[in-house]
Design an enzyme around this catalytic site. Structure first.
Site, PDB file in Angstrom:
ATOM      1  N   TYR A  72       0.814  -1.218   0.000  1.00 50.86           N
ATOM      2  CA  TYR A  72       0.000   0.000   0.000  1.00 50.86           C
ATOM      3  C   TYR A  72       0.848   1.270   0.000  1.00 50.86           C
ATOM      4  CZ  TYR A  72      -4.279  -2.518  -0.033  1.00 50.86           C
ATOM      5  OH  TYR A  72      -5.303  -3.322  -0.457  1.00 50.86           O
ATOM      6  N   ARG A  75       1.722   1.793  -3.498  1.00 56.72           N
ATOM      7  CA  ARG A  75       0.564   2.297  -4.253  1.00 56.72           C
ATOM      8  C   ARG A  75       0.322   3.776  -3.948  1.00 56.72           C
ATOM      9  NH1 ARG A  75      -3.626  -1.674  -3.922  1.00 56.72           N
ATOM     10  NH2 ARG A  75      -4.997  -0.046  -4.744  1.00 56.72           N
ATOM     11  N   HIS A 126     -14.693   2.022  -2.027  1.00 61.81           N
ATOM     12  CA  HIS A 126     -13.665   1.209  -1.359  1.00 61.81           C
ATOM     13  C   HIS A 126     -12.668   2.055  -0.569  1.00 61.81           C
ATOM     14  CE1 HIS A 126     -14.557  -2.177  -4.496  1.00 61.81           C
ATOM     15  NE2 HIS A 126     -15.488  -2.065  -3.570  1.00 61.81           N
TER      16      HIS A 126
HETATM   17  C1  BJW Z   1      -9.716  -0.534 -19.055  1.00 65.38           C
HETATM   18  C2  BJW Z   1      -8.496   0.113 -19.326  1.00 65.38           C
HETATM   19  C3  BJW Z   1      -8.559   1.377 -19.968  1.00 65.38           C
HETATM   20  C4  BJW Z   1      -8.059  -1.771 -18.351  1.00 65.38           C
HETATM   21  N1  BJW Z   1      -9.753   1.893 -20.264  1.00 65.38           N
HETATM   22  N2  BJW Z   1     -10.866  -0.006 -19.394  1.00 65.38           N
HETATM   23  C5  BJW Z   1     -22.262 -11.271  -4.049  1.00 65.38           C
HETATM   24  C6  BJW Z   1     -21.892 -12.373  -4.791  1.00 65.38           C
HETATM   25  C7  BJW Z   1     -20.639 -12.985  -4.603  1.00 65.38           C
HETATM   26  C8  BJW Z   1     -19.720 -12.472  -3.667  1.00 65.38           C
HETATM   27  C9  BJW Z   1     -20.093 -11.376  -2.936  1.00 65.38           C
HETATM   28  C10 BJW Z   1     -21.338 -10.800  -3.132  1.00 65.38           C
HETATM   29  N3  BJW Z   1     -21.421  -9.732  -2.296  1.00 65.38           N
HETATM   30  C11 BJW Z   1     -20.247  -9.617  -1.612  1.00 65.38           C
HETATM   31  C12 BJW Z   1     -19.420 -10.626  -1.968  1.00 65.38           C
HETATM   32  C13 BJW Z   1     -18.030 -10.861  -1.454  1.00 65.38           C
HETATM   33  C14 BJW Z   1     -16.988  -9.943  -2.064  1.00 65.38           C
HETATM   34  C15 BJW Z   1     -16.987 -10.120  -3.570  1.00 65.38           C
HETATM   35  O1  BJW Z   1     -17.480  -9.306  -4.325  1.00 65.38           O
HETATM   36  N4  BJW Z   1     -16.375 -11.176  -4.048  1.00 65.38           N
HETATM   37  C16 BJW Z   1     -16.273 -11.396  -5.498  1.00 65.38           C
HETATM   38  C17 BJW Z   1     -14.807 -11.510  -5.900  1.00 65.38           C
HETATM   39  C18 BJW Z   1     -17.120 -12.567  -5.905  1.00 65.38           C
HETATM   40  N5  BJW Z   1     -17.228  -8.551  -1.705  1.00 65.38           N
HETATM   41  C19 BJW Z   1     -16.765  -8.058  -0.570  1.00 65.38           C
HETATM   42  O2  BJW Z   1     -16.152  -8.739   0.226  1.00 65.38           O
HETATM   43  C20 BJW Z   1     -17.092  -6.594  -0.270  1.00 65.38           C
HETATM   44  N6  BJW Z   1     -17.665  -6.509   1.030  1.00 65.38           N
HETATM   45  C21 BJW Z   1     -18.902  -6.892   1.279  1.00 65.38           C
HETATM   46  O3  BJW Z   1     -19.664  -7.217   0.418  1.00 65.38           O
HETATM   47  O4  BJW Z   1     -19.223  -6.882   2.599  1.00 65.38           O
HETATM   48  C22 BJW Z   1     -20.439  -7.455   3.016  1.00 65.38           C
HETATM   49  C23 BJW Z   1     -20.367  -7.575   4.501  1.00 65.38           C
HETATM   50  C24 BJW Z   1     -21.446  -7.152   5.247  1.00 65.38           C
HETATM   51  C25 BJW Z   1     -21.385  -7.273   6.623  1.00 65.38           C
HETATM   52  C26 BJW Z   1     -20.246  -7.785   7.244  1.00 65.38           C
HETATM   53  C27 BJW Z   1     -19.167  -8.197   6.504  1.00 65.38           C
HETATM   54  C28 BJW Z   1     -19.230  -8.082   5.125  1.00 65.38           C
HETATM   55  C29 BJW Z   1     -15.800  -5.773  -0.213  1.00 65.38           C
HETATM   56  C30 BJW Z   1     -15.112  -5.694  -1.534  1.00 65.38           C
HETATM   57  C31 BJW Z   1     -13.821  -4.890  -1.384  1.00 65.38           C
HETATM   58  C32 BJW Z   1     -12.944  -4.966  -2.625  1.00 65.38           C
HETATM   59  N7  BJW Z   1     -11.681  -4.421  -2.318  1.00 65.38           N
HETATM   60  C33 BJW Z   1     -10.689  -4.243  -3.372  1.00 65.38           C
HETATM   61  C34 BJW Z   1      -9.396  -3.727  -2.713  1.00 65.38           C
HETATM   62  C35 BJW Z   1      -9.532  -2.264  -2.297  1.00 65.38           C
HETATM   63  C36 BJW Z   1      -8.260  -1.720  -1.779  1.00 65.38           C
HETATM   64  C37 BJW Z   1      -7.171  -1.673  -2.812  1.00 65.38           C
HETATM   65  O5  BJW Z   1      -7.276  -0.901  -3.779  1.00 65.38           O
HETATM   66  O6  BJW Z   1      -6.206  -2.401  -2.654  1.00 65.38           O
HETATM   67  O7  BJW Z   1     -11.168  -3.323  -4.342  1.00 65.38           O
HETATM   68  S1  BJW Z   1     -10.401  -5.711  -4.337  1.00 65.38           S
HETATM   69  C38 BJW Z   1     -10.151  -4.873  -5.861  1.00 65.38           C
HETATM   70  O8  BJW Z   1     -11.212  -5.197  -6.825  1.00 65.38           O
HETATM   71  C39 BJW Z   1     -10.341  -3.381  -5.530  1.00 65.38           C
HETATM   72  C40 BJW Z   1     -11.111  -2.892  -6.715  1.00 65.38           C
HETATM   73  O9  BJW Z   1     -11.772  -1.685  -6.393  1.00 65.38           O
HETATM   74  C41 BJW Z   1     -12.022  -4.048  -7.020  1.00 65.38           C
HETATM   75  C42 BJW Z   1     -12.605  -4.045  -8.403  1.00 65.38           C
HETATM   76  O10 BJW Z   1     -11.620  -4.150  -9.386  1.00 65.38           O
HETATM   77  P1  BJW Z   1     -11.783  -3.322 -10.740  1.00 65.38           P
HETATM   78  O11 BJW Z   1     -11.682  -1.879 -10.441  1.00 65.38           O
HETATM   79  O12 BJW Z   1     -12.957  -3.791 -11.481  1.00 65.38           O
HETATM   80  O13 BJW Z   1     -10.411  -3.715 -11.474  1.00 65.38           O
HETATM   81  P2  BJW Z   1     -10.072  -4.970 -12.419  1.00 65.38           P
HETATM   82  O14 BJW Z   1      -8.608  -5.031 -12.511  1.00 65.38           O
HETATM   83  O15 BJW Z   1     -10.782  -6.182 -11.992  1.00 65.38           O
HETATM   84  O16 BJW Z   1     -10.697  -4.561 -13.839  1.00 65.38           O
HETATM   85  C43 BJW Z   1     -10.164  -3.507 -14.625  1.00 65.38           C
HETATM   86  C44 BJW Z   1     -10.992  -3.399 -15.890  1.00 65.38           C
HETATM   87  O17 BJW Z   1     -10.541  -2.265 -16.602  1.00 65.38           O
HETATM   88  C45 BJW Z   1     -10.854  -4.610 -16.823  1.00 65.38           C
HETATM   89  O18 BJW Z   1     -12.161  -4.997 -17.241  1.00 65.38           O
HETATM   90  C46 BJW Z   1     -10.051  -4.060 -18.013  1.00 65.38           C
HETATM   91  O19 BJW Z   1     -10.477  -4.607 -19.262  1.00 65.38           O
HETATM   92  C47 BJW Z   1     -10.397  -2.600 -17.964  1.00 65.38           C
HETATM   93  N8  BJW Z   1      -9.374  -1.667 -18.491  1.00 65.38           N
HETATM   94  N9  BJW Z   1      -7.432  -0.651 -18.937  1.00 65.38           N
HETATM   95  C48 BJW Z   1     -10.862   1.204 -20.034  1.00 65.38           C
HETATM   96  N10 BJW Z   1      -7.399   2.071 -20.312  1.00 65.38           N
END
Ligand code: BJW
Ligand code: ZN
Length: 298
Positions: A72, A75, A126
């Site tokens: 971090y 980052r 986030h």
């Molecule tokens: C371009 C480009 C260019 C490239 N132009 N495009 C329902 C179903 C299943 C699971 C769950 C659910 N609800 C909750 C869950 C669990 C979980 C989850 O979602 N799991 C899944 C993996 C299935 N969610 C959680 O745990 C969340 N919490 C929660 O729901 O709590 C409930 C709760 C209630 C009560 C008590 C306890 C809990 C929390 C999620 C937190 C995610 N955190 C992170 C880290 C943040 C800190 C950090 O930055 O380090 O967030 S993980 C990481 O992924 C980060 C991002 O914000 C997030 C999303 O990623 P993103 O931004 O989409 O990036 P990429 O790399 O995946 O995609 C990039 C895209 O850009 C690609 O498509 C490329 O093609 C494109 N691209 N260049 C345009 N130039």
């Protein structure tokens, strides 16, 4: 299923945009890619043999807070050394022109605020790399830009000459362990360590913020949902496009991989494949006009 006619026509999207009053955006790491920040799941999503997403967990921090903090701290250093791109500026300009625009961003890099996006029209789902919180009590500090964050993390703030690899990033170089005692303790309780103010997997998002987003969506028909630079794999963020969908809503995907989506599109939807930093200024031009310098708007 055949994709909707005109799904990638900029003039057809402009016609929809001209009459739109309520617009929601859901942004991800791809928006900041053109600024030079790596995405999570694409190339660059690996940090010293660790998947970036494996380090984004409370368990990883419990296990090795020094390693997670190095990731971090690095980052934070990278984010402080890049600039918002024309995509961030275009969204900030849209917010100035359209009171019914709300931007939800998963990005923690501080680039939306630095582009001047009005805070009342921005929700950082986030958290932020520049908030610090305690891992045990409710202590939180906003706007901490210390780089390095603390002396033990100095390696993360080293600059190298172009073409050289930062020793911190070179998996062939031994990484010095950072003992737990060298991470600053919480100033409020005697149990916790300071940690980045971001939301890790399995952690709840801010409840008040989630309620505000739900209320905003329920206030009326959302004309356009812009889904920008996200793989839409992480919830709750990935659910908002469908939650906000009404009878006439256009869901508009703006992503390098947008062509992969076209078979899933509904009749009013659009998908534009390419760099969000290039596409957003063009797509939003009828409302925000053309940029002046450096992709910014007057
Ligand atoms: C371009 C480009 C260019 C490239 N132009 N495009 C329902 C179903 C299943 C699971 C769950 C659910 N609800 C909750 C869950 C669990 C979980 C989850 O979602 N799991 C899944 C993996 C299935 N969610 C959680 O745990 C969340 N919490 C929660 O729901 O709590 C409930 C709760 C209630 C009560 C008590 C306890 C809990 C929390 C999620 C937190 C995610 N955190 C992170 C880290 C943040 C800190 C950090 O930055 O380090 O967030 S993980 C990481 O992924 C980060 C991002 O914000 C997030 C999303 O990623 P993103 O931004 O989409 O990036 P990429 O790399 O995946 O995609 C990039 C895209 O850009 C690609 O498509 C490329 O093609 C494109 N691209 N260049 C345009 N130039
Ligand atoms: Zn504490």
């Amino acid at each position: 299923m055949a994709p909707p006619k005109n799904y990638n026509s900029i003039p057809a999207f402009h016609a929809k945009l001209q009459s739109a009053r309520r617009i929601l955006a859901v942004c991800g790491a791809g928006l900041s890619a053109a600024s030079g920040l790596p995405t999570f799941r694409g190339p660059g999503g690996l940090w010293r043999n660790h998947q970036a997403t494996d380090l984004a967990t409370p368990e990883a921090f419990e296990d090795d807070p020094g390693l997670v903090w190095l990731f971090y701290a690095y980052r934070r250093h990278m984010a402080l050394n890049v600039k918002p791109n024309p995509g961030h500026h275009a969204l900030a300009a849209l917010a100035e022109k359209v009171p019914g625009f709300l931007c939800l961003s998963q990005n923690v890099d501080g680039l939306h605020p630095r582009a001047g996006h009005p805070p009342e029209q921005l929700r950082l789902l986030h958290g932020s790399l520049f908030d610090i919180k305690c891992n045990a009590c409710g202590w939180i500090q906003k706007d901490n830009y210390d780089d390095p964050f603390c002396p033990a993390l100095a390696a993360a703030a080293e600059d190298v000459n172009p073409g050289e690899t930062l020793p911190l990033l070179d998996p062939s170089k031994e990484l010095a362990d950072i003992p737990r005692q060298e991470i600053p303790p919480c100033p409020q309780c005697d149990r916790g360590l300071q940690r980045p103010g971001v939301v890790w997997f399995g952690e709840p998002l801010d409840e008040d913020m989630l309620n505000e987003v739900d209320s905003w969506i329920d206030e009326g028909e959302v004309d356009i949902v812009l889904v920008i630079g996200t793989s839409s794999q992480v919830y709750p963020a990935a659910g908002y496009a469908e939650q906000a969908r009404g009878r006439e809503t256009s869901v508009v995907t703006i992503n390098l991989d947008a062509e992969d989506e076209v078979r899933r599109l509904r009749s009013n939807d659009f998908a534009f494949a390419g760099d969000a930093a290039v596409l957003l200024p063009k797509l939003l031009e009828p409302i925000i006009g053309t940029p002046v310098t450096d992709g910014t708007y007057a």
